[in-house]
Scaffold this motif. Structure first.
Motif, mmCIF file in Angstrom:
data_model
loop_
_atom_site.group_PDB
_atom_site.id
_atom_site.type_symbol
_atom_site.label_atom_id
_atom_site.label_comp_id
_atom_site.label_asym_id
_atom_site.label_seq_id
_atom_site.Cartn_x
_atom_site.Cartn_y
_atom_site.Cartn_z
ATOM 1 N N SER A 6 0.834 -1.425 0.016
ATOM 2 C CA SER A 6 0.113 0.118 -0.061
ATOM 3 C C SER A 6 0.914 1.173 -0.289
ATOM 4 O O SER A 6 0.631 2.211 -0.586
ATOM 5 C CB SER A 6 -0.857 0.134 1.270
ATOM 6 O OG SER A 6 -0.183 0.151 2.519
ATOM 7 N N ASN A 7 2.070 1.151 0.631
ATOM 8 C CA ASN A 7 2.857 2.313 0.565
ATOM 9 C C ASN A 7 3.176 2.902 -0.782
ATOM 10 O O ASN A 7 3.733 3.919 -1.033
ATOM 11 C CB ASN A 7 4.088 2.063 1.223
ATOM 12 C CG ASN A 7 4.021 1.872 2.993
ATOM 13 O OD1 ASN A 7 3.085 2.421 3.385
ATOM 14 N ND2 ASN A 7 4.714 1.360 3.323
ATOM 15 N N ILE A 8 3.384 1.852 -1.802
ATOM 16 C CA ILE A 8 3.611 2.153 -3.253
ATOM 17 C C ILE A 8 2.704 3.055 -3.709
ATOM 18 O O ILE A 8 2.990 3.958 -4.571
ATOM 19 C CB ILE A 8 3.565 0.707 -4.014
ATOM 20 C CG1 ILE A 8 4.555 -0.208 -3.460
ATOM 21 C CG2 ILE A 8 3.696 1.120 -5.474
ATOM 22 C CD1 ILE A 8 4.616 -1.495 -4.295
ATOM 23 N N VAL A 9 1.397 2.966 -3.565
ATOM 24 C CA VAL A 9 0.495 4.038 -3.768
ATOM 25 C C VAL A 9 0.462 5.465 -2.964
ATOM 26 O O VAL A 9 0.298 6.645 -3.472
ATOM 27 C CB VAL A 9 -0.880 3.412 -3.673
ATOM 28 C CG1 VAL A 9 -2.032 4.574 -4.240
ATOM 29 C CG2 VAL A 9 -1.015 2.237 -4.535
ATOM 30 N N LYS A 10 0.670 5.274 -1.632
ATOM 31 C CA LYS A 10 0.667 6.197 -0.830
ATOM 32 C C LYS A 10 1.825 7.342 -0.867
ATOM 33 O O LYS A 10 1.743 8.494 -0.699
ATOM 34 C CB LYS A 10 0.586 5.816 0.492
ATOM 35 C CG LYS A 10 -0.707 5.083 0.900
ATOM 36 C CD LYS A 10 -0.798 4.847 2.506
ATOM 37 C CE LYS A 10 -2.056 4.032 2.636
ATOM 38 N NZ LYS A 10 -2.078 3.264 4.090
ATOM 39 N N PRO A 12 4.392 9.174 -2.758
ATOM 40 C CA PRO A 12 4.828 9.673 -4.361
ATOM 41 C C PRO A 12 6.167 9.202 -4.922
ATOM 42 O O PRO A 12 6.441 8.828 -6.134
ATOM 43 C CB PRO A 12 4.399 10.996 -4.459
ATOM 44 C CG PRO A 12 3.639 11.372 -3.057
ATOM 45 C CD PRO A 12 3.981 10.307 -2.292
ATOM 46 N N ARG A 15 6.656 5.540 -5.661
ATOM 47 C CA ARG A 15 5.600 5.394 -6.650
ATOM 48 C C ARG A 15 6.315 5.899 -7.904
ATOM 49 O O ARG A 15 6.331 4.972 -8.907
ATOM 50 C CB ARG A 15 4.239 6.202 -6.726
ATOM 51 C CG ARG A 15 3.276 5.628 -7.713
ATOM 52 C CD ARG A 15 1.861 6.142 -7.405
ATOM 53 N NE ARG A 15 1.721 7.627 -7.415
ATOM 54 C CZ ARG A 15 1.627 8.271 -6.518
ATOM 55 N NH1 ARG A 15 1.256 7.784 -5.276
ATOM 56 N NH2 ARG A 15 1.475 9.680 -6.499
ATOM 57 N N ILE A 18 9.131 3.247 -8.896
ATOM 58 C CA ILE A 18 8.671 1.913 -9.193
ATOM 59 C C ILE A 18 8.332 2.065 -10.691
ATOM 60 O O ILE A 18 8.438 1.156 -11.740
ATOM 61 C CB ILE A 18 7.623 1.311 -8.114
ATOM 62 C CG1 ILE A 18 8.339 1.105 -6.844
ATOM 63 C CG2 ILE A 18 7.066 0.100 -9.125
ATOM 64 C CD1 ILE A 18 7.322 0.494 -5.954
ATOM 65 N N THR A 19 7.420 3.227 -10.984
ATOM 66 C CA THR A 19 7.176 3.422 -12.512
ATOM 67 C C THR A 19 8.137 3.594 -13.310
ATOM 68 O O THR A 19 8.364 2.849 -14.461
ATOM 69 C CB THR A 19 6.343 4.683 -12.343
ATOM 70 O OG1 THR A 19 5.065 4.570 -11.469
ATOM 71 C CG2 THR A 19 5.577 5.125 -13.884
#
Length: 291
Positions: A6-10, A12, A15, A18-19
């Motif tokens: 969930s930290n991947i979305v929370k 920035p 995120r 990873i992107t």
């Protein structure tokens, strides 16, 4: 684990990293399907269907070697160059001095490693081009040189790609590129298992036990890789005036598996080497050893 995902979305920043890493993976996978000019792919693929050393190398390159694409040599020359430079640190005084200069010395060593990678990649590319001459449509000196330069450029691009992942992605770019190459065969293998289920070659019970064993092996490997042995260390007391210092007990964390997967890869390469040589040498005792 769910909280970590969930930290991947929370977060920035995470995120974005990873992107960026996934985009680099996509570029790597697209490059594995770009063929080297002047090569017959069908003649190359025939060497990778008998479990030889070529098949092992093809696994690490994500299938790029069997297609003889621009990434056919993968990141292997960079890894070899890094290992050689590290070994030379204790032999060459200049490299030893750079290793003691901190970040500036690291930059100098990295620059030398890059140049050495280009040299190793070109020599390896020339060897591959000459060794696989039967797959070249026009096996002349110019064609071999063009193929060698193309393969070298592919390796250098992958080296740059790995450094970009390390700098702007989640880190450990070179290792992640190797990981991406190995995992790339997973969808194809799952498809083969599905086809085996449809034809009745294997049963669902076999697949279930295989999945359980695979997960157990992954858990075991991770546990051994992260495990360490605590070596106890006791500090002697010293008295300064009316006060005593030290006398504490601590430990040194010593990793259980310090070599990683390198010995396994090396052992597999050595075992497959006779099989590979037997493909090019028509000598009975060599084929007997390979069998």
């Amino acid at each position: 684990m769910l909280s970590a995902l969930s930290n991947i979305v929370k977060i920035p920043e995470l995120r974005a990293k990873i992107t960026f890493t996934l985009i680099m993976f996509a570029i790597f996978r697209m490059g594995t399907h770009i063929p080297v000019p002047g090569v017959d792919p069908s003649a190359i693929e025939s060497l990778f269907n008998n479990g030889s050393l070529f098949g092992l190398l093809d696994m690490f390159s994500g299938g790029a070697l069997s297609k003889f694409s621009v990434f056919a040599m993968s990141i292997t020359p960079y890894i070899n160059a890094s290992i050689i430079i590290q070994l030379l640190n204790v032999v060459v005084p200049t490299l030893e001095q750079w290793s003691k200069e901190g970040q500036e010395g690291y930059k100098k060593t990295t620059k030398v490693t890059r140049y050495f990678t280009v040299l190793l990649a070109f020599l390896q590319a020339m060897g591959m081009s000459i060794g696989l001459k039967q797959a070249i449509l026009n096996p002349g000196p110019v064609s071999i040189l063009i193929i060698a330069i193309t393969l070298t450029a592919g390796t250098v691009f992958l080296m740059w790609l790995g450094e970009q992942i390390t700098a702007n992605g989640v880190g450990n770019g070179i290792s992640l590129i190797i990981f991406a190459g190995i995992v790339a065969a997973l969808p194809n293998n799952i498809g083969k298992i599905y086809n085996y289920l449809q034809t009745g070659t294997i049963s669902y019970i076999n697949v279930f036990f295989f999945a359980v064993i695979a997960v157990a092996m992954i858990v075991f490997v991770v546990a051994i890789h992260t495990a360490y042995r605590r070596v106890p260390v006791s500090y002697a007391k010293r008295v300064v005036g009316h006060k005593s210092y030290g006398g504490q007990s601590s430990h040194i964390p010593l990793k259980v598996n310090t070599a990683g997967v390198i010995p396994i890869i090396f052992a597999s390469s050595v075992l497959m080497f006779p099989v590979t040589i037997a493909q090019f040498i028509d000598i009975p005792w060599v084929k007997t050893i390979a069998g």
